[in-house]
Design an enzyme around this catalytic site. Structure first.
Site, PDB file in Angstrom:
ATOM      1  N   GLY A 146      46.704  34.491  41.522  1.00  0.00           N
ATOM      2  CA  GLY A 146      47.451  35.388  40.573  1.00  0.00           C
ATOM      3  C   GLY A 146      46.945  36.699  40.689  1.00  0.00           C
ATOM      4  O   GLY A 146      47.094  37.608  39.741  1.00  0.00           O
ATOM      5  N   ALA A 147      46.399  37.009  41.777  1.00  0.00           N
ATOM      6  CA  ALA A 147      45.615  38.393  42.192  1.00  0.00           C
ATOM      7  C   ALA A 147      46.396  39.583  41.944  1.00  0.00           C
ATOM      8  O   ALA A 147      45.905  40.712  41.976  1.00  0.00           O
ATOM      9  CB  ALA A 147      44.959  38.339  43.436  1.00  0.00           C
ATOM     10  N   ILE A 165      45.693  41.491  35.296  1.00  0.00           N
ATOM     11  CA  ILE A 165      44.150  41.084  35.128  1.00  0.00           C
ATOM     12  C   ILE A 165      43.684  40.590  36.768  1.00  0.00           C
ATOM     13  O   ILE A 165      42.650  41.266  37.079  1.00  0.00           O
ATOM     14  CB  ILE A 165      44.179  39.642  34.611  1.00  0.00           C
ATOM     15  CG1 ILE A 165      44.457  39.919  33.059  1.00  0.00           C
ATOM     16  CG2 ILE A 165      42.603  39.131  34.487  1.00  0.00           C
ATOM     17  CD1 ILE A 165      44.528  38.788  32.213  1.00  0.00           C
ATOM     18  N   SER A 214      44.093  32.196  32.398  1.00  0.00           N
ATOM     19  CA  SER A 214      45.464  31.915  31.864  1.00  0.00           C
ATOM     20  C   SER A 214      45.522  31.327  30.693  1.00  0.00           C
ATOM     21  O   SER A 214      44.843  30.205  30.425  1.00  0.00           O
ATOM     22  CB  SER A 214      46.293  31.215  32.885  1.00  0.00           C
ATOM     23  OG  SER A 214      45.935  31.551  34.244  1.00  0.00           O
ATOM     24  N   ASP A 238      36.403  37.405  23.539  1.00  0.00           N
ATOM     25  CA  ASP A 238      36.304  37.626  22.173  1.00  0.00           C
ATOM     26  C   ASP A 238      34.941  38.089  21.795  1.00  0.00           C
ATOM     27  O   ASP A 238      34.624  39.024  21.000  1.00  0.00           O
ATOM     28  CB  ASP A 238      36.345  36.065  21.750  1.00  0.00           C
ATOM     29  CG  ASP A 238      37.568  35.562  22.084  1.00  0.00           C
ATOM     30  OD1 ASP A 238      38.653  36.243  21.997  1.00  0.00           O
ATOM     31  OD2 ASP A 238      37.890  34.354  22.362  1.00  0.00           O
ATOM     32  N   HIS A 244      40.049  29.732  21.646  1.00  0.00           N
ATOM     33  CA  HIS A 244      40.376  31.270  22.278  1.00  0.00           C
ATOM     34  C   HIS A 244      41.756  31.662  21.835  1.00  0.00           C
ATOM     35  O   HIS A 244      42.676  32.130  22.603  1.00  0.00           O
ATOM     36  CB  HIS A 244      40.130  31.419  23.799  1.00  0.00           C
ATOM     37  CG  HIS A 244      40.612  32.635  24.408  1.00  0.00           C
ATOM     38  ND1 HIS A 244      39.950  33.713  23.950  1.00  0.00           N
ATOM     39  CD2 HIS A 244      41.480  32.981  25.139  1.00  0.00           C
ATOM     40  CE1 HIS A 244      40.522  34.836  24.577  1.00  0.00           C
ATOM     41  NE2 HIS A 244      41.556  34.353  25.464  1.00  0.00           N
TER      42      HIS A 244
HETATM   43  P1  NAI Z   1      50.875  39.176  34.889  1.00  0.00           P
HETATM   44  O1  NAI Z   1      52.121  38.662  34.694  1.00  0.00           O
HETATM   45  O2  NAI Z   1      50.502  40.639  35.039  1.00  0.00           O
HETATM   46  O3  NAI Z   1      50.054  38.607  36.337  1.00  0.00           O
HETATM   47  C1  NAI Z   1      50.270  37.279  36.508  1.00  0.00           C
HETATM   48  C2  NAI Z   1      50.360  36.983  38.045  1.00  0.00           C
HETATM   49  O4  NAI Z   1      50.174  35.612  38.362  1.00  0.00           O
HETATM   50  C3  NAI Z   1      51.489  37.454  38.752  1.00  0.00           C
HETATM   51  O5  NAI Z   1      51.218  38.423  39.924  1.00  0.00           O
HETATM   52  C4  NAI Z   1      52.291  36.508  39.223  1.00  0.00           C
HETATM   53  O6  NAI Z   1      53.187  36.750  40.388  1.00  0.00           O
HETATM   54  C5  NAI Z   1      51.208  35.315  39.324  1.00  0.00           C
HETATM   55  N1  NAI Z   1      51.718  34.071  39.404  1.00  0.00           N
HETATM   56  C6  NAI Z   1      52.797  33.522  38.625  1.00  0.00           C
HETATM   57  N2  NAI Z   1      52.918  32.213  39.110  1.00  0.00           N
HETATM   58  C7  NAI Z   1      51.976  32.074  40.233  1.00  0.00           C
HETATM   59  C8  NAI Z   1      51.562  30.789  40.867  1.00  0.00           C
HETATM   60  N3  NAI Z   1      52.299  29.741  40.689  1.00  0.00           N
HETATM   61  N4  NAI Z   1      50.623  31.033  41.851  1.00  0.00           N
HETATM   62  C9  NAI Z   1      50.079  32.097  42.075  1.00  0.00           C
HETATM   63  N5  NAI Z   1      50.284  33.299  41.258  1.00  0.00           N
HETATM   64  C10 NAI Z   1      51.246  33.215  40.309  1.00  0.00           C
HETATM   65  O7  NAI Z   1      49.821  38.668  33.791  1.00  0.00           O
HETATM   66  P2  NAI Z   1      48.376  38.909  33.207  1.00  0.00           P
HETATM   67  O8  NAI Z   1      48.609  40.223  32.482  1.00  0.00           O
HETATM   68  O9  NAI Z   1      47.570  39.361  34.402  1.00  0.00           O
HETATM   69  O10 NAI Z   1      47.737  37.759  32.613  1.00  0.00           O
HETATM   70  C11 NAI Z   1      47.664  36.562  33.253  1.00  0.00           C
HETATM   71  C12 NAI Z   1      47.199  35.388  32.451  1.00  0.00           C
HETATM   72  O11 NAI Z   1      45.970  35.584  31.586  1.00  0.00           O
HETATM   73  C13 NAI Z   1      48.309  35.196  31.085  1.00  0.00           C
HETATM   74  O12 NAI Z   1      48.613  33.918  31.123  1.00  0.00           O
HETATM   75  C14 NAI Z   1      47.641  35.902  30.093  1.00  0.00           C
HETATM   76  O13 NAI Z   1      47.904  35.318  28.836  1.00  0.00           O
HETATM   77  C15 NAI Z   1      46.036  35.515  30.352  1.00  0.00           C
HETATM   78  N6  NAI Z   1      45.139  36.373  29.665  1.00  0.00           N
HETATM   79  C16 NAI Z   1      44.099  35.691  29.238  1.00  0.00           C
HETATM   80  C17 NAI Z   1      43.008  36.282  28.568  1.00  0.00           C
HETATM   81  C18 NAI Z   1      41.875  35.394  28.311  1.00  0.00           C
HETATM   82  O14 NAI Z   1      40.990  36.212  27.503  1.00  0.00           O
HETATM   83  N7  NAI Z   1      41.540  34.384  28.889  1.00  0.00           N
HETATM   84  C19 NAI Z   1      43.230  37.641  28.089  1.00  0.00           C
HETATM   85  C20 NAI Z   1      44.282  38.256  28.487  1.00  0.00           C
HETATM   86  C21 NAI Z   1      45.349  37.423  29.150  1.00  0.00           C
END
Ligand code: NAI
Length: 372
Positions: free
Chosen positions: A20-21, A25, A146, A181, A216
């Site tokens: 998901g690079a 994030i 995620s 957090d 979380h």
């Molecule tokens: P984003 O939408 O910008 O990036 C997600 C990426 O995953 C996209 O590039 C997409 O093409 C890719 N993707 C989707 N399905 C895929 C698959 N089957 N295989 C490979 N890549 C795939 O989202 P963002 O902002 O990067 O957030 C990603 C996740 O992290 C979300 O679920 C978000 O809720 C979570 N998150 C977790 C935090 C934590 O503290 N653990 C904090 C903030 C967000």
């Protein structure tokens, strides 16, 4: 791309995979790894960064851009090819030392992390299947980013169990990253102390450490200010304000980004801090690291859960997952040291903990009910 060189030297290579690079994030975290990791760890080994995303155009561009950064960390792009979607994941995951997973959908205003569950559970299930197929599970560390972490770690672990690979002890090397957090706890506290000119014992450029346990999301997050001496001079109202801000801090970002995503930069920073510790472990620079993350409790034996974990499980009716400080060695979780009964004060124990447990339990049931 330098894949061939890496595979020739796989014994001397630490291969870091980001699934998901191309996302918010994924890109920021990958940039930190490519540009900063080299300065953060001492190593004679080769470090390789393998980036995978289903968004082919985006990932190719990200890797082309990053390949111009002048650090010796090698980098490769992997994306789904419609002719053989598994080939790209195979090339990406083979010989991985550590896999970070930010693949998934982020929140929009008005959404909770739980609203993301169905779609992200499907994504992590699919990626777990590839990890099972292509990785050496006996050596691998998996760090899940995620959301919703509270439910997705059970989804992943059930997938492993269902594939009969738990004898690899992968459950001791599977971590949900909750570091954001405590990152928020540290900066929110520092800002409050500065704004109100409250004395804290901290130097001007010193950051406090706020332990955060539980889960979380929302009120499953328990900031443990009783274990943070820098907060000793705050009133109960000020502490309550900070607790609420840490629990719902993610909403501030979702609102500020006006529907265009959730925390990405602060999350990349938080997961990078965690990753550095794991890289030190993989390089043999540290024998043990202490981290806080969301882990499975039931799969740990008496020795590993030590006093803190045993007490936690009995107090919480066989609670299966919890974020808690743990000592981790190269074989995985070694020991839980944090003792709830000794470390939480009256409010934390009697007010925050029961609400956390009720909601966390329901999140865990959601995760466990996902089709295996
Ligand atoms: P984003 O939408 O910008 O990036 C997600 C990426 O995953 C996209 O590039 C997409 O093409 C890719 N993707 C989707 N399905 C895929 C698959 N089957 N295989 C490979 N890549 C795939 O989202 P963002 O902002 O990067 O957030 C990603 C996740 O992290 C979300 O679920 C978000 O809720 C979570 N998150 C977790 C935090 C934590 O503290 N653990 C904090 C903030 C967000």
């Amino acid at each position: 791309m330098p894949d061939a060189a890496v595979l020739q030297n796989k014994k001397d290579t630490i291969k870091i995979v980001v699934l998901g690079a191309a996302g918010g994030i994924g890109q920021s975290l990958s940039l930190l790894i490519k540009s900063q990791l080299y300065y953060m760890v001492k190593t004679e080994k080769r470090l390789h960064l393998a980036l995978y995303d289903i968004n082919k155009d985006a990932i190719a561009g990200v890797v082309a851009d990053m390949s111009h950064i002048d650090t010796p960390i090698t980098i490769s792009a992997h994306y789904s090819d419609s002719q053989d979607p598994n080939e790209s994941l195979k090339a990406c995951l083979t010989d991985a030392s550590i896999v970070l997973i930010p693949a998934g959908v982020p929140r929009k205003p008005g959404m909770t992390r739980d609203d993301l569950f169905k779609i992200n559970a499907g994504i992590v299930t699919q990626l777990t299947d590839s990890i099972i197929e292509y990785c050496d599970l006996k050596k691998l560390f998996i760090l899940l980013i995620s959301n919703p972490i509270n439910s997705l770690i059970p989804v992943i672990l059930n997938r492993f169990k269902n594939s009969n690979v738990v004898d690899s002890n992968i459950e001791k090397r599977l971590f949900g990253i909750t570091t954001l957090d405590s990152t928020r706890g540290a900066i929110f506290l520092k800002d409050m102390l500065n704004d109100l000119k409250i004395s804290s014992g901290l130097q001007l450029m010193e950051m406090p450490h706020v332990p955060v346990i539980g889960g979380h999301s929302g009120d499953t997050i328990i900031p443990v200010f009783s274990q943070c001496s820098a907060a000793d001079n705050l009133s109960q109202d000020q502490i309550s304000h900070l607790i609420h801000r840490i629990q719902y801090g993610g909403d501030e970002i979702v609102m500020a980004k006006k529907g265009k995503g959730s925390a990405t930069l602060s999350m990349a920073h938080s997961s990078f801090k965690m990753l550095i510790k794991f890289i030190d472990l993989l390089l043999g620079n540290s024998n043990d690291i202490t981290i806080t993350s969301y882990i499975s409790l039931t799969t740990l034996d008496d020795n590993e859960i030590a006093t803190g974990g045993k007490e936690l499980m009995s107090r919480i009716n066989n609670l299966k997952y919890f974020a808690i400080p743990t000592v981790v060695s190269i074989d995985g979780i070694k020991e839980i040291k944090f003792k709830i009964i000794d470390y939480l004060n009256y409010n934390e124990f009697n007010e925050l903990l029961p609400i956390c447990l009720e909601n966390l339990n329901s999140n865990i049931i959601t995760g466990e009910s996902f089709p295996k």
